[in-house]
Design an enzyme around this catalytic site. Structure first.
Site, PDB file in Angstrom:
ATOM      1  N   CYS A  24      48.094  -4.333  12.683  1.00  0.00           N
ATOM      2  CA  CYS A  24      46.801  -3.912  13.474  1.00  0.00           C
ATOM      3  C   CYS A  24      46.920  -2.671  14.064  1.00  0.00           C
ATOM      4  O   CYS A  24      46.023  -1.893  14.338  1.00  0.00           O
ATOM      5  CB  CYS A  24      46.415  -4.882  14.237  1.00  0.00           C
ATOM      6  SG  CYS A  24      45.951  -6.650  13.676  1.00  0.00           S
ATOM      7  N   HIS A  63      30.056   3.373  10.744  1.00  0.00           N
ATOM      8  CA  HIS A  63      30.793   4.249  10.207  1.00  0.00           C
ATOM      9  C   HIS A  63      31.408   5.224  10.735  1.00  0.00           C
ATOM     10  O   HIS A  63      31.543   6.546  10.528  1.00  0.00           O
ATOM     11  CB  HIS A  63      29.865   5.244   8.963  1.00  0.00           C
ATOM     12  CG  HIS A  63      29.713   4.284   7.657  1.00  0.00           C
ATOM     13  ND1 HIS A  63      28.434   3.335   7.519  1.00  0.00           N
ATOM     14  CD2 HIS A  63      30.045   4.229   6.562  1.00  0.00           C
ATOM     15  CE1 HIS A  63      28.524   2.913   6.521  1.00  0.00           C
ATOM     16  NE2 HIS A  63      29.559   3.357   5.763  1.00  0.00           N
ATOM     17  N   GLU A 137      35.097  -9.934  13.025  1.00  0.00           N
ATOM     18  CA  GLU A 137      35.908  -8.674  12.417  1.00  0.00           C
ATOM     19  C   GLU A 137      36.254  -9.189  11.009  1.00  0.00           C
ATOM     20  O   GLU A 137      36.677  -8.380  10.150  1.00  0.00           O
ATOM     21  CB  GLU A 137      37.362  -8.483  13.239  1.00  0.00           C
ATOM     22  CG  GLU A 137      38.270  -9.460  13.139  1.00  0.00           C
ATOM     23  CD  GLU A 137      39.832  -8.926  13.798  1.00  0.00           C
ATOM     24  OE1 GLU A 137      39.498  -7.978  14.731  1.00  0.00           O
ATOM     25  OE2 GLU A 137      40.766  -9.315  13.193  1.00  0.00           O
TER      26      GLU A 137
END
Length: 148
Positions: A24, A63, A137
């Site tokens: 991560c 984005h 997520e």
């Protein structure tokens, strides 16, 4: 009256606060899904809230490379049209400013994103309503924050 909406957005991030050996910590991305449930009174316009307000908030992250504005180990320097981002003492990224969103959180995690969305919604435009925000997520992992 209870209403619910969801919106997805792809975005990149890293979690500098994760364990040293965690993947991560590397720059990576997700298609985040945000589910918002609001309980409140129907207003004279026939709506509890306008769904567009939620979508506008969420789409600000669409984005983008999401950056933790409150992590002392992440330093930002604006150089022309780019951010030079120093992470700890080992990584340096250069990313166009228009491709970044610096958030007022310590780490870009599902937990902190859920709290961020909840805080903005309760303080800025859905004052007095009971709100629950889920940030997914992945297909199997989410965090939930609630004003209830």
């Amino acid at each position: 009256m209870k209403i619910k909406t969801q919106e997805s957005f792809p975005a990149a991030h890293f979690v500098q606060t994760a364990d040293e050996d965690s993947p991560c910590r590397r720059l990576h991305g997700h298609t985040w899904k945000v589910i918002v449930e609001i309980e409140g009174q129907v207003q004279p316009d026939g709506m509890v809230i306008d769904f567009r307000d939620i979508k506008t908030l969420i789409k600000q992250l669409d984005h983008k490379t999401l950056l933790p504005g409150e992590d002392e180990d992440v330093y930002f320097q604006e150089l022309g049209n780019n951010y030079m981002i120093t992470v700890g003492d080992t990584k340096i990224y250069s990313i166009p400013t228009e491709d970044c969103k610096i958030l007022p959180i310590k780490a870009v995690t599902a937990e902190n994103l859920a709290e961020y969305f909840l805080k903005v919604m309760t303080e800025d435009f859905f004052v007095g309503n009971e709100i629950t925000v889920q940030v997914w997520e992945s297909e199997n992992s989410f965090a939930e924050a609630s004003s209830i």
